[in-house]
Design a protein around this motif. Sequence first.
Motif, short mmCIF file in Angstrom:
data_model
loop_
_atom_site.label_atom_id
_atom_site.label_comp_id
_atom_site.label_asym_id
_atom_site.label_seq_id
_atom_site.Cartn_x
_atom_site.Cartn_y
_atom_site.Cartn_z
N VAL A 1 -2.00 -5.97 -2.51
CA VAL A 1 -2.55 -7.11 -3.24
C VAL A 1 -2.05 -8.39 -2.59
O VAL A 1 -0.85 -8.59 -2.41
CB VAL A 1 -2.12 -7.08 -4.73
CG1 VAL A 1 -2.70 -8.26 -5.47
CG2 VAL A 1 -2.56 -5.77 -5.37
N THR B 1 1.40 -0.13 -9.08
CA THR B 1 0.61 -0.79 -8.04
C THR B 1 1.47 -1.10 -6.82
O THR B 1 2.59 -1.59 -6.95
CB THR B 1 0.01 -2.09 -8.58
OG1 THR B 1 -0.73 -1.81 -9.77
CG2 THR B 1 -0.91 -2.73 -7.56
N ASN B 2 0.92 -0.84 -5.65
CA ASN B 2 1.62 -1.17 -4.41
C ASN B 2 1.44 -2.67 -4.14
O ASN B 2 0.33 -3.12 -3.90
CB ASN B 2 1.05 -0.36 -3.25
CG ASN B 2 1.73 -0.67 -1.93
OD1 ASN B 2 2.69 -1.44 -1.87
ND2 ASN B 2 1.25 -0.05 -0.87
N LEU C 1 2.12 -7.36 -11.39
CA LEU C 1 1.28 -6.18 -11.17
C LEU C 1 1.78 -5.02 -12.01
O LEU C 1 2.99 -4.91 -12.27
CB LEU C 1 1.30 -5.79 -9.69
CG LEU C 1 0.79 -6.85 -8.70
CD1 LEU C 1 1.08 -6.41 -7.26
CD2 LEU C 1 -0.69 -7.11 -8.90
N ARG D 1 8.19 -0.41 -7.85
CA ARG D 1 6.98 0.25 -8.35
C ARG D 1 6.82 1.64 -7.75
O ARG D 1 7.12 1.85 -6.58
CB ARG D 1 5.76 -0.64 -8.05
CG ARG D 1 5.74 -1.88 -8.92
CD ARG D 1 4.71 -2.90 -8.48
NE ARG D 1 4.53 -3.93 -9.52
CZ ARG D 1 5.36 -4.94 -9.70
NH1 ARG D 1 6.41 -5.08 -8.89
NH2 ARG D 1 5.17 -5.81 -10.67
N GLU E 1 2.11 5.66 -13.33
CA GLU E 1 0.73 5.42 -13.79
C GLU E 1 0.46 6.06 -15.14
O GLU E 1 -0.07 5.43 -16.05
CB GLU E 1 -0.27 5.92 -12.75
CG GLU E 1 -1.72 5.63 -13.14
CD GLU E 1 -2.69 5.93 -12.01
OE1 GLU E 1 -3.89 5.65 -12.18
OE2 GLU E 1 -2.26 6.46 -10.97
#
Length: 431
Positions: A228, A223-224, A219, A406, A411
């Motif tokens: 997902v 992204t957490n 990922l 993360r 971002e």
Amino acid sequence: MSSCSLFMRAVFSCLLVTLFSLSSLSGLRAAPRRDFAEQYRPGRQVLADTRREDDSLRVYLRFPGNNFRPGQVMYVAAWASYTAKQPKWQYPVRMRSGHFRQEPSGTWVDIALPLSRVPLGQIISVQPSLVPASAATAPSKAQPSNAQLPPPNSDYTDGALWLTITPARLNSSYILTDSLGLPLLRRYLRTGESFGVSSYGAEQILQTRRYALSSQPALPPMTNPAAVAQPRTLSLADSASFSTGQAVRLSSGLYLIRAGSNSAWSGLLVEENSFPELTSADELIAPLTFSTTSAERKKLFDAPDPKKAVDKFWLDLAGGNQALAKQLIRTYYGRVMEANRLFSAHKAGWLTDRGLMYLVLGPPESVYREVGQEQWVYRSDPERAATYTFRAKPSTFAPEHYELVRRPEYERLWYAAVEQWRKGTTVRAGR
């Protein structure tokens, strides 16, 4: 008190402050953080495997290059941590006939360490001598003289291997070998590639369990993972047994293997085609997942000639400049191949967290290690300057697997790096 005395006191105080500052800076310069980035630069990795032999642990190594000489000394040292300033012990080991071989692909060395010197959790480094073999003389004492040690300013990372002594290393009595009988020193194979097992002691039966390969990419760094869904179990596809004296060939899959019923299982990845290189259209398109949209990838997969479609994709990114397009292709897929070599374990290296960052950002400029953690530092490009932390998450399939910590603030940095690829500016700037 006279004004002259006050003036002299002020001057003396300034001198003390200046001397203290210079002393502090000198101390900082004399003891920089140990940087392990060399191991992640193309062609610089030192490969290793280990085998338990009675009261010894034999370490098999392959150093890049073949400029070693018979009789050259390797310095073996033990450390309390990756950040320790001085080793707990250190002694030289001379490369002897039968335990030293030079090939075009590198220099193969094996050394035996007494188990009493390498307890569980110990960190071992092995470094080639920094002087020619003719000038190095291994003493009879366990502790060499200062003239035979690396210079005091050496951080013990130049061309060195660092290895943590784990339960698996202490308990495994075999290594995998290639078709020539040399230590394989990697945990991946190509479909149908011949390999063998070299056991210490009585011949053992090699047992294998095969599971499906994973194609799940890592990922993005912001992204957490909890948001997902990730598969948590693997279904056994089949199993088989082989004599350790025979050449073995396996079909593609993720394997658990072990030689003998008392040893622990370990992971082995078997990939198709020319892995770690990429040859098929599907292999060339899949790693674009980090720099393309799903619609763009579908268009590439569905093209009448996917390979030509991939070439056109890069040519379009380069604005029609063929030389730039070729350079982009060489850089991008060169990183995919190197990530496969460096990080393949339970899946292809480019699919892992470290492979993800290596592919998009390139080799880290600095790597700092602590027990259970790595920090990758990028600093030369202001648009992408950041430190990324990876934490160890070992498993039976991947004992040296690390996962990225993360963060939402990554971002902006991530999209800036992707945009540089989309504009073809990554290689223009020499990144």
